[in-house]
Design a protein around this motif. Structure first.
Motif, short mmCIF file in Angstrom:
data_model
loop_
_atom_site.label_atom_id
_atom_site.label_comp_id
_atom_site.label_asym_id
_atom_site.label_seq_id
_atom_site.Cartn_x
_atom_site.Cartn_y
_atom_site.Cartn_z
N MET A 1 43.41 -41.11 19.17
CA MET A 1 43.92 -40.38 17.99
C MET A 1 43.11 -39.09 17.80
O MET A 1 41.89 -39.13 17.72
N PRO A 2 43.79 -37.96 17.72
CA PRO A 2 43.05 -36.72 17.46
C PRO A 2 42.32 -36.77 16.13
O PRO A 2 42.78 -37.40 15.17
N ILE A 3 41.20 -36.11 16.08
CA ILE A 3 40.37 -36.11 14.87
C ILE A 3 40.74 -34.96 13.94
O ILE A 3 41.38 -34.00 14.35
N ASP A 4 40.29 -35.07 12.71
CA ASP A 4 40.32 -33.96 11.77
C ASP A 4 39.02 -33.18 12.00
O ASP A 4 37.93 -33.68 11.71
N GLY A 103 44.23 -31.70 20.09
CA GLY A 103 44.12 -33.02 20.72
C GLY A 103 42.68 -33.47 20.91
O GLY A 103 42.38 -34.27 21.80
N GLN A 104 41.77 -33.00 20.05
CA GLN A 104 40.36 -33.41 20.16
C GLN A 104 40.21 -34.86 19.74
O GLN A 104 40.63 -35.24 18.64
N GLU A 105 39.57 -35.67 20.59
CA GLU A 105 39.41 -37.09 20.28
C GLU A 105 37.98 -37.46 19.93
O GLU A 105 37.78 -38.46 19.24
N VAL A 106 37.03 -36.72 20.43
CA VAL A 106 35.62 -37.06 20.16
C VAL A 106 35.03 -35.97 19.26
O VAL A 106 35.05 -34.79 19.62
#
Ligand code: AMP
Length: 125
Positions: A1-4, A103-106
């Motif tokens: 899940m992409p992050i905020d 699409g950043q996940e970390v």
């Protein structure tokens, strides 16, 4: 899940744990400012991640809050990793995903270094 990407820094994110040595990683390079390691799910022949040692969620966070020394150290580390992997002559691609659309996940800034083969289109939707 992409992050905020506007969230505060989370000390328990997976790259924070890698920096603290709490979970394993395949180290490629390390200096005062940066740590580089192999992506666990490579998407190209070369897929290395470079992260700053400081606590920054994203490129936005880093570019606002990091010191000039941290920024210079990190940028030089990214360049060195690519150079040391022999990617300059054939060419390579850098990518920093940010937030939902990126699409950043970390939630610890990381620059992807891709190379070792032709990389195709710049963006696939
Ligand atoms: P991003 O979508 O830009 O946030 O990219 C996160 C990247 O981290 C993905 O390419 C993952 O394969 C990679 N990744 C996640 N967990 C690990 C891990 N433990 N070690 C190395 N790479 C990881």
């Amino acid at each position: 899940m992409p992050i905020d990407a506007t969230q505060p820094y989370d000390d328990d994110n997976i790259f924070a744990k890698i920096l603290r040595g709490e979970i394993p990683s395949t180290r490629v390079y390390e200096d005062e400012w940066a740590y580089a390691f192999e992506d666990i799910a490579p998407q190209a022949a070369v897929h290395t991640l470079v992260i700053p040692k400081g606590k920054y969620v994203s490129w936005d966070d880093f570019s606002q809050r990091a010191s000039d020394a941290e920024i210079a150290g990190f940028v030089r580390a990214v360049g060195k990793v690519a150079r040391d992997k022999g990617l300059v002559e054939p060419g390579y691609r850098l990518l920093a995903n940010l937030g939902r659309h990126g699409g950043q996940e970390v939630p610890h800034l990381h620059v992807h270094v891709f190379g070792g083969e032709p990389l195709g289109r710049m963006i696939a939707k």
